[in-house]
Design an enzyme around this catalytic site. Structure first.
Site, short mmCIF file in Angstrom:
data_model
loop_
_atom_site.label_atom_id
_atom_site.label_comp_id
_atom_site.label_asym_id
_atom_site.label_seq_id
_atom_site.Cartn_x
_atom_site.Cartn_y
_atom_site.Cartn_z
N HIS A 30 28.12 21.43 54.43
CA HIS A 30 28.51 21.55 55.83
C HIS A 30 29.46 22.74 56.01
O HIS A 30 29.23 23.61 56.86
CB HIS A 30 29.19 20.26 56.32
N ASP A 32 21.62 52.53 69.82
CA ASP A 32 21.31 51.51 68.82
C ASP A 32 22.51 51.44 67.88
O ASP A 32 23.51 52.10 68.10
CB ASP A 32 20.04 51.87 68.03
N TRP A 34 33.87 23.59 50.16
CA TRP A 34 33.54 24.98 50.52
C TRP A 34 34.52 25.94 49.87
O TRP A 34 34.25 27.13 49.78
CB TRP A 34 33.50 25.18 52.03
N SER A 48 25.19 41.07 52.68
CA SER A 48 24.76 41.13 54.07
C SER A 48 25.94 41.39 55.00
O SER A 48 25.88 42.27 55.87
CB SER A 48 24.07 39.82 54.44
N SER A 49 27.04 40.65 54.81
CA SER A 49 28.19 40.85 55.70
C SER A 49 28.78 42.23 55.54
O SER A 49 29.21 42.84 56.53
CB SER A 49 29.32 39.87 55.38
N HIS A 60 42.02 33.50 53.65
CA HIS A 60 42.77 33.53 54.90
C HIS A 60 42.27 34.62 55.84
O HIS A 60 42.00 34.34 57.01
CB HIS A 60 44.28 33.55 54.73
N GLU A 67 39.42 35.60 56.00
CA GLU A 67 38.13 35.06 56.45
C GLU A 67 38.29 34.20 57.71
O GLU A 67 37.47 34.27 58.62
CB GLU A 67 37.49 34.24 55.32
N TYR A 97 40.32 34.62 60.02
CA TYR A 97 40.46 35.53 61.17
C TYR A 97 39.18 36.27 61.46
O TYR A 97 38.92 36.65 62.61
CB TYR A 97 41.67 36.45 60.96
N SER A 109 38.39 37.81 75.98
CA SER A 109 39.14 38.82 76.72
C SER A 109 38.26 39.59 77.70
O SER A 109 38.78 40.31 78.54
CB SER A 109 39.80 39.81 75.75
N HIS A 151 49.83 30.10 51.78
CA HIS A 151 50.16 28.89 52.56
C HIS A 151 49.11 27.80 52.34
O HIS A 151 49.32 26.67 52.74
CB HIS A 151 50.36 29.20 54.06
N HIS A 152 47.99 28.16 51.71
CA HIS A 152 47.03 27.13 51.32
C HIS A 152 47.39 26.50 49.99
O HIS A 152 46.70 25.61 49.52
CB HIS A 152 45.62 27.73 51.24
N THR A 177 49.78 36.10 67.97
CA THR A 177 48.84 35.14 68.56
C THR A 177 49.38 34.67 69.91
O THR A 177 48.63 34.55 70.89
CB THR A 177 48.63 33.94 67.62
N LYS A 218 48.71 37.08 72.63
CA LYS A 218 47.34 37.00 73.17
C LYS A 218 47.21 35.85 74.16
O LYS A 218 46.68 36.03 75.26
CB LYS A 218 46.34 36.80 72.03
N ARG A 264 41.49 14.01 52.86
CA ARG A 264 40.22 14.60 53.27
C ARG A 264 39.22 14.50 52.13
O ARG A 264 39.58 14.19 51.01
CB ARG A 264 40.43 16.05 53.69
#
Ligand code: HEM
Ligand SMILES: [Cu+2]
Lengths: 529, 201
Positions: free
Chosen positions: A80, A109, A145, A173-174, A257, A259, A261, A272, A306-307, A332, A335, A454
């Site tokens: 998932h 293009d 994950w 790919s990315s 991290h 990622e 964002y 926006s 922080h993880h 943040t 924004k 979890r």
């Protein structure tokens, strides 16, 4: 030869239509075709990853083990997460980038059309490989994950090697997609489209592309080290051979991290554009938005631990990562303030894109606040690895990334299809998603604070009621997305014809071309004043 | 304003706005690819960087190699050192320390014996990995001799006693009154097939 290049030789400027049949899609180098394929692929993955979530919530509907084996449950949580992150959210944003960036900057293009085709077609291959592992004898990836070593190395199922190759393909790919975005934005802007005139979606994607180029290679390195530990006898993450499992977490989160964002900045950009349109006011604080996005991107590189507050890092480390993380709340906050100020005293109307955008602002802020709670190191000792974390990241990812994508889809569907979608159905989709999503994820805050861990298939009786509410909300949210499929198909097949600019408050070059956008647009660049 | 680049199969050949950007497409892409390669290398560079950081700051309770120095005993201060012996998963040896803890004076050389026994019917190789808690005390914990510096090979049914000699540094912060030295024993027979009948204890 791509149609785009063929076209170049013609003196007349009649536009070539797409090639016919299946080969159109296999060989296309047209940014709109590729964008469409990315979006459909992402939506397919969203439904697949979503169905895995339904399995999870069905098992958690009641305490006790009733539907699936714990071993399969673990594969479901892992798949998932992987599919939603790498298969749904990221490709959806790449699809939006493909469709909209050339239209927004007046380019004909993407800068590297063939690479664009290749980076798309890697994805189905990668996910076929990944999903096929579920049918192998040892089962698919079951280590979450975040695939922490040594769970994903020493104790992994055989299929981990396929998982590693799938990640490599997705990464390639990315990276190619990101290079393409940077090249397009930096080199193909129409005359007069200076950097500080670019729509924010283009800006946030430019910054996202740099994040991708910076961290996807680190992820590739991380899984390569795993591969070497598993097959070539190295000990990067194995203490027995002088390595360290904690190193894995540092490498992973150095990618991980930024990622998160990567998954939210493009949504910031889309929102926006949408909020000013339906507020009929220009975006408040454009320049500060650009700088805030850049600062968030920069800060995202120095907060990864922080993880890892509970794995044992020195006190100064805990303090550094705690304060650095709390600092992200400042840009943040800028924004959120700007979005609210844009709406302030505007002539607001609440068409579906705006509903999703407003919900985005409110609910993403809730997710940001729970993030701040988690960022407080001593508090995180209690929250870590509980459902509170699950609540946090679903509040930033579902009403953040996913609602951002829905808002974008409704906003630009008229441009893509030439038809207006059914507004009543769109609003219904919104409200069902909104209620379902809050019902699913809000109670998770409470069970998390009360100590429910979890990634468990069973839980203590005391959590039963909240979990049942969560599951009902999740089923509601899940079913609603099939309804979204219906709305989109209905819009493709018909509906009131959309004018070039279906939203009276909208700004931007994409509204200067007819709806649906012709196969080739801006073959002569527009002049931007 | 507009220039048309020569047709190339890989690059878009549309009008490129010269004003907007001075960097040609190929050079830009090359630069980005260099960045990709550099970041891939950086991922691997994190490995030595992490080791250096761990050694420098005693992160993670990692202890250093053999200590050569000696120190003057501080009889006024006492520190409790507890010992833990754990088997990594799949490790079948018996593994324990002879005593649960020692009360030591900083600066003094102390010794503790660990016992290992191979109950299986094949020769096996093992590697012990030490760790100190609290982690910030790791740099103040010196091992003058340790079975973890080498690997152990035990024949079937063989039992050995293995010493660790250590000095707790006099400069260890005063608030640390209690240390834990934990060993995890890994089975590395597959990686280092036992050749010699005996090895260092
Ligand atoms: C103000 C902004 C944010 C702060 C302060 C913040 C803080 C945190 C912290 C401290 C954790 C670790 C909690 C733990 O494991 O104990 C966490 C987890 C997480 N956050 Fe955030 N976060 C923020 C925004 C975001 C955004 C924007 C996203 C994604 C769009 C995100 C996605 C995640 C995910 C996926 C995890 C869980 C990873 C896992 O362990 O599986 N966060 N966040
Ligand atoms: Cu984070």
């Amino acid at each position: 030869m791509s149609a785009v290049i063929d076209d170049h030789g013609h003196a007349s400027d009649h536009a070539h239509g797409p090639a016919k049949g299946l080969m159109r899609w296999v060989l296309t180098t047209n940014h709109k075709d590729i964008g469409t394929m990315y979006l459909w692929f992402a939506f397919t993955m969203f439904l697949l990853g979503g169905s895995f979530a339904m399995v999870i919530r069905a098992e958690l509907f009641q305490p006790g083990l009733q539907i699936v084996e714990p071993a399969f449950f673990n594969q479901m949580t892992t798949m998932h997460g992987l599919i939603m992150v790498f298969g749904a959210v990221m490709p959806a944003f790449v699809g939006l980038a493909n469709w909209m960036i050339p239209l927004m900057i007046g380019a004909p293009d993407m800068a590297l059309p063939r690479m664009n085709n290749f980076s798309f077609w890697l994805l189905p291959a990668a996910f076929l490989l990944l999903v096929s592992t579920l049918f192998t004898p040892g089962g698919g990836p079951n280590f979450g994950w975040t695939f922490y070593a040594p769970l994903s190395t020493t104790y992994a199922p055989e299929s981990v090697t396929f998982f590693i190759f799938a990640i490599h393909l997705m990464g390639i790919s990315s990276i190619m997609g990101a290079i393409n975005v940077v090249a397009t934005i930096l080199n193909l802007r129409a005359p007069g489209m200076t950097l500080m005139k670019m729509p924010l979606f283009v800006w946030t994607w430019l910054i996202t592309a740099f994040l991708l180029i910076a961290v996807m290679p680190v992820l590739a390195g991380c899984v390569t080290m795993m591969l070497m530990d598993i097959h070539f006898g190295t000990s990067f993450f194995s203490a027995a051979g002088g390595g360290d499992p904690v190193l894995f977490q540092h490498v992973f989160w150095f990618f991980g991290h930024p990622e998160v964002y990567i998954m939210i900045l493009p949504a910031f950009g889309a929102v926006s554009s949408i909020i000013p349109t339906f507020s009929r006011k220009p975006l408040f604080g454009y320049t500060s938005m650009v700088y805030a996005t850049a600062s968030i991107a920069f800060l995202s590189f120095i907060v990864w631990a922080h993880h890892m507050f509970v794995v044992g890092i020195p006190l100064v480390g805990e303090l550094f990562f705690m304060y650095a993380t709390l600092l992200i709340a400042v840009p943040t906050g800028v924004k959120v303030f700007n979005w609210v100020s844009t709406m302030w005293q505007g002539s607001l109307t609440f068409e579906t894109p705006m509903l999703f955008a407003v919900a985005f602002v409110i609910l993403f802020t809730i997710g940001g606040f729970s993030g701040l709670m988690l960022a407080i190191a001593p508090a995180d000792f209690q929250y870590h690895d509980t459902y509170f974390v699950v609540a946090h990241f679903h509040y930033v990812l579902v009403p953040g990334a996913i609602f951002g994508i829905f808002a974008s889809a409704y906003y630009w569907l008229p441009k893509w299809t030439g038809h207006m979608y059914d507004e009543t159905l769109g609003k219904l989709h919104f409200w069902l998603s909104f209620v379902g999503m809050n019902m699913a994820f809000f109670p998770m805050h409470f069970v998390g604070l009360a100590g429910m861990p979890r990634r468990v298939p069973d839980y203590n009786l005391q959590f039963a009621d909240f979990n049942m509410v969560s599951s009902i909300g999740a089923f509601m949210f899940g079913a609603t997305q099939i309804f979204f499929l219906f709305i989109v198909i209905k819009c493709i097949r018909g509906g009131p014809p959309a004018p070039a600019k279906p939203w009276d408050g909208a700004e931007g070059l994409e509204w200067s071309v007819p709806s649906p956008a012709p196969y080739h647009t801006f073959t002569t660049p527009p002049e931007v004043k | 304003m507009m220039v048309c680049q020569p047709t190339s199969p890989w690059f878009a050949t549309q009008q490129v706005d010269v004003m907007a950007d001075p960097v040609p497409l190929k050079r830009l892409v090359t630069r980005l690819l260099i960045l990709v390669v550099a970041m891939f290398a950086f991922g691997f560079a994190l490995v030595p960087i992490y080791d250096v950081m761990c050694k420098a700051f005693g992160i993670n309770g990692k202890t250093a190699g053999q200590y050569e120095g000696s120190q003057v005993v501080d009889p006024s201060r006492q520190v409790r050192v507890q010992f833990l012996a754990t088997n990594a998963i799949d490790m079948v040896w018996e593994f324990r320390s002879k005593a649960d803890e020692l009360v030591v004076h900083p600066g003094a050389v102390n010794e503790m014996l660990f016992v290992a026994y191979n109950p299986s019917n094949k020769p096996m190789t093992a590697q012990a990995i030490p760790s100190i808690s609290p982690a910030e005390a790791a740099v103040y914990f010196h091992k003058t001799e340790c079975f973890c510096f080498t690997q152990q090979v035990l024949q079937p049914g063989e039992r050995i006693e293995m010493p660790v000699r250590f000095i707790v540094d006099r400069d260890m912060p005063k608030d640390v009154k209690h240390l834990t030295l934990a060993y995890t024993l890994f089975d590395i027979t597959a990686r280092q097939p036992p050749v010699a009948a005996h090895s260092g204890g």
